[in-house]
Design a protein around this motif. Sequence first.
Motif, PDB file in Angstrom:
ATOM      1  N   LEU B 146       0.318  -7.050  16.383  1.00 20.17           N
ATOM      2  CA  LEU B 146       1.678  -6.866  16.894  1.00 20.17           C
ATOM      3  C   LEU B 146       2.718  -7.059  15.792  1.00 20.17           C
ATOM      4  O   LEU B 146       3.748  -6.388  15.779  1.00 20.17           O
ATOM      5  CB  LEU B 146       1.951  -7.858  18.042  1.00 20.17           C
ATOM      6  CG  LEU B 146       1.442  -7.443  19.419  1.00 20.17           C
ATOM      7  CD1 LEU B 146       1.675  -8.562  20.433  1.00 20.17           C
ATOM      8  CD2 LEU B 146       2.140  -6.173  19.897  1.00 20.17           C
ATOM      9  N   VAL B 147       2.443  -7.990  14.889  1.00 22.85           N
ATOM     10  CA  VAL B 147       3.370  -8.182  13.756  1.00 22.85           C
ATOM     11  C   VAL B 147       3.417  -6.910  12.913  1.00 22.85           C
ATOM     12  O   VAL B 147       4.492  -6.442  12.520  1.00 22.85           O
ATOM     13  CB  VAL B 147       2.953  -9.396  12.901  1.00 22.85           C
ATOM     14  CG1 VAL B 147       3.768  -9.453  11.611  1.00 22.85           C
ATOM     15  CG2 VAL B 147       3.130 -10.691  13.688  1.00 22.85           C
ATOM     16  N   LYS B 148       2.252  -6.345  12.657  1.00 23.94           N
ATOM     17  CA  LYS B 148       2.206  -5.093  11.881  1.00 23.94           C
ATOM     18  C   LYS B 148       2.985  -3.995  12.602  1.00 23.94           C
ATOM     19  O   LYS B 148       3.753  -3.248  11.991  1.00 23.94           O
ATOM     20  CB  LYS B 148       0.759  -4.651  11.679  1.00 23.94           C
ATOM     21  CG  LYS B 148       0.005  -5.475  10.644  1.00 23.94           C
ATOM     22  CD  LYS B 148      -1.427  -4.966  10.550  1.00 23.94           C
ATOM     23  CE  LYS B 148      -2.251  -5.844   9.625  1.00 23.94           C
ATOM     24  NZ  LYS B 148      -3.694  -5.630   9.785  1.00 23.94           N
ATOM     25  N   GLU B 149       2.759  -3.890  13.914  1.00 26.73           N
ATOM     26  CA  GLU B 149       3.479  -2.875  14.689  1.00 26.73           C
ATOM     27  C   GLU B 149       4.977  -3.113  14.640  1.00 26.73           C
ATOM     28  O   GLU B 149       5.775  -2.173  14.570  1.00 26.73           O
ATOM     29  CB  GLU B 149       3.002  -2.905  16.149  1.00 26.73           C
ATOM     30  CG  GLU B 149       1.615  -2.341  16.350  1.00 26.73           C
ATOM     31  CD  GLU B 149       1.181  -2.434  17.807  1.00 26.73           C
ATOM     32  OE1 GLU B 149      -0.009  -2.702  18.037  1.00 26.73           O
ATOM     33  OE2 GLU B 149       2.037  -2.261  18.703  1.00 26.73           O
ATOM     34  N   THR B 150       5.357  -4.383  14.692  1.00 26.51           N
ATOM     35  CA  THR B 150       6.775  -4.726  14.639  1.00 26.51           C
ATOM     36  C   THR B 150       7.397  -4.240  13.338  1.00 26.51           C
ATOM     37  O   THR B 150       8.456  -3.612  13.325  1.00 26.51           O
ATOM     38  CB  THR B 150       6.943  -6.259  14.743  1.00 26.51           C
ATOM     39  OG1 THR B 150       6.477  -6.687  16.012  1.00 26.51           O
ATOM     40  CG2 THR B 150       8.400  -6.668  14.574  1.00 26.51           C
ATOM     41  N   LEU B 171       3.068  -6.701   4.275  1.00 23.65           N
ATOM     42  CA  LEU B 171       1.782  -7.325   3.971  1.00 23.65           C
ATOM     43  C   LEU B 171       1.945  -8.835   3.789  1.00 23.65           C
ATOM     44  O   LEU B 171       1.163  -9.634   4.305  1.00 23.65           O
ATOM     45  CB  LEU B 171       1.195  -6.696   2.708  1.00 23.65           C
ATOM     46  CG  LEU B 171      -0.186  -7.186   2.295  1.00 23.65           C
ATOM     47  CD1 LEU B 171      -1.210  -6.867   3.374  1.00 23.65           C
ATOM     48  CD2 LEU B 171      -0.606  -6.548   0.975  1.00 23.65           C
ATOM     49  N   ARG B 172       3.007  -9.201   3.097  1.00 19.61           N
ATOM     50  CA  ARG B 172       3.260 -10.626   2.864  1.00 19.61           C
ATOM     51  C   ARG B 172       3.510 -11.357   4.189  1.00 19.61           C
ATOM     52  O   ARG B 172       2.947 -12.418   4.449  1.00 19.61           O
ATOM     53  CB  ARG B 172       4.480 -10.801   1.948  1.00 19.61           C
ATOM     54  CG  ARG B 172       4.750 -12.241   1.552  1.00 19.61           C
ATOM     55  CD  ARG B 172       6.092 -12.410   0.885  1.00 19.61           C
ATOM     56  NE  ARG B 172       7.203 -12.352   1.819  1.00 19.61           N
ATOM     57  CZ  ARG B 172       7.602 -13.379   2.579  1.00 19.61           C
ATOM     58  NH1 ARG B 172       6.980 -14.536   2.499  1.00 19.61           N
ATOM     59  NH2 ARG B 172       8.618 -13.249   3.417  1.00 19.61           N
ATOM     60  N   ILE B 173       4.335 -10.755   5.037  1.00 21.45           N
ATOM     61  CA  ILE B 173       4.665 -11.402   6.317  1.00 21.45           C
ATOM     62  C   ILE B 173       3.414 -11.580   7.161  1.00 21.45           C
ATOM     63  O   ILE B 173       3.187 -12.638   7.751  1.00 21.45           O
ATOM     64  CB  ILE B 173       5.732 -10.575   7.074  1.00 21.45           C
ATOM     65  CG1 ILE B 173       7.076 -10.719   6.372  1.00 21.45           C
ATOM     66  CG2 ILE B 173       5.838 -11.016   8.525  1.00 21.45           C
ATOM     67  CD1 ILE B 173       8.177  -9.832   6.939  1.00 21.45           C
TER      68      ILE B 173
END
Lengths: 173, 210
Positions: B146-150, B171-173
């Motif tokens: 979900l973070v990636k999608e965000t 990528l870092r996040i």
Amino acid sequence: MVVESMTDFQKRVYTLSGEINRQIQERALAVREEGMPEPMQLKVAQVKPPRTKVKLDTGLDWPTEVKNFRTRVHDQDHDDTIMGSVADMRGPNVTITAISKGHREDGRDAILKGVRKDGRLTTDIDDLRILFSDKEGVGNEVLAGRIMRELGLSLYSEQGVVYPSPAERKKVA
Amino acid sequence: MMEDRSFVLMDRLPGWTLNEMTYLKPDVLEDNKIAIAYQLGMHAAFAYVFGVTDGFQTNYIFDPVTRILTRIDKEIFLSVPKNPGHALLDHDEYTQDVSSCELSNLKYIPSYRHSDSRGEVVLSFKAGFLDKYAEMRKKRERLIALVKETRDTWKRISSPADILAFDSETLRIVQVVGALMDHDPEKVLKRLFEAKAEVDRGEYAPEEDD
């Protein structure tokens, strides 16, 4: 005074945590399937306010509070936006009668007092608050909300958050 | 010109903020101290892992009917630290930021403020914190996705000038969120309370060199 043992207390916390989680899950399900159930239904106004519309439509006589409010939000370059929201919220249902300062210095939780037009008593005065904002336009409210929903954390309806375009909203829905 | 839709109004707020209740409904705060502390703990865990660093008292609404605490104003999100490994060290800026907001909210509960039942409140906070942390770890892969999608959504919306830099930051996040999720929840909680004490003593994190 009854002194509760720590073990009893821990049991109580455990029971309570289960109850809260159950309530949150039920509510999240309700939001997902039907929108907010009454009386939790939230009326949300999208912001679409050219200044001229505000001037023409609000009908406010610009009391001191309104002027102060306009000055404050002007500092944030959001006066049109917020006043436009006020105009939208008036609609057929609500008449804005006062705007007072909320708790935040940036004024984003300004309290808008309004009365309904259906003749209800003044005890039915509504508090209108600015709760959602996304100044950067990156949709954080909705995106954070997705993760919060995944985790069963309570949040107000995602219908209350607006993307730059409806198409963008659909993309992440 | 794109319409500015950055604000949304809602009416009939189903509850009060924590500081409103301090003045208007202190009895509600006290009567629901366990429920409130438990949910504050849940939200604190979420805030720590997902970089939500503005959990002030005005951003929590408590509904006494459902006893649900709702976090509003999630504008600051994924504002994660540069180095998650430092988050558990003394005088870390990120941990101080999270703790000074999230833990300060406990003081609005009267009996916590007056120390009558501070232990109960802290225990409830801890229970909520650990419960939510465990759930996050259980759902680790889904949440990371979900973070990636965000971030991908942000990229579509904001059209960054430097796509490579944006992707590198994504990528870092993702790595940082994963690392924060992997921290020992008990240690995180302990550090949060210690970080709050540091802030209370005026021992702020040193300025970072860019």
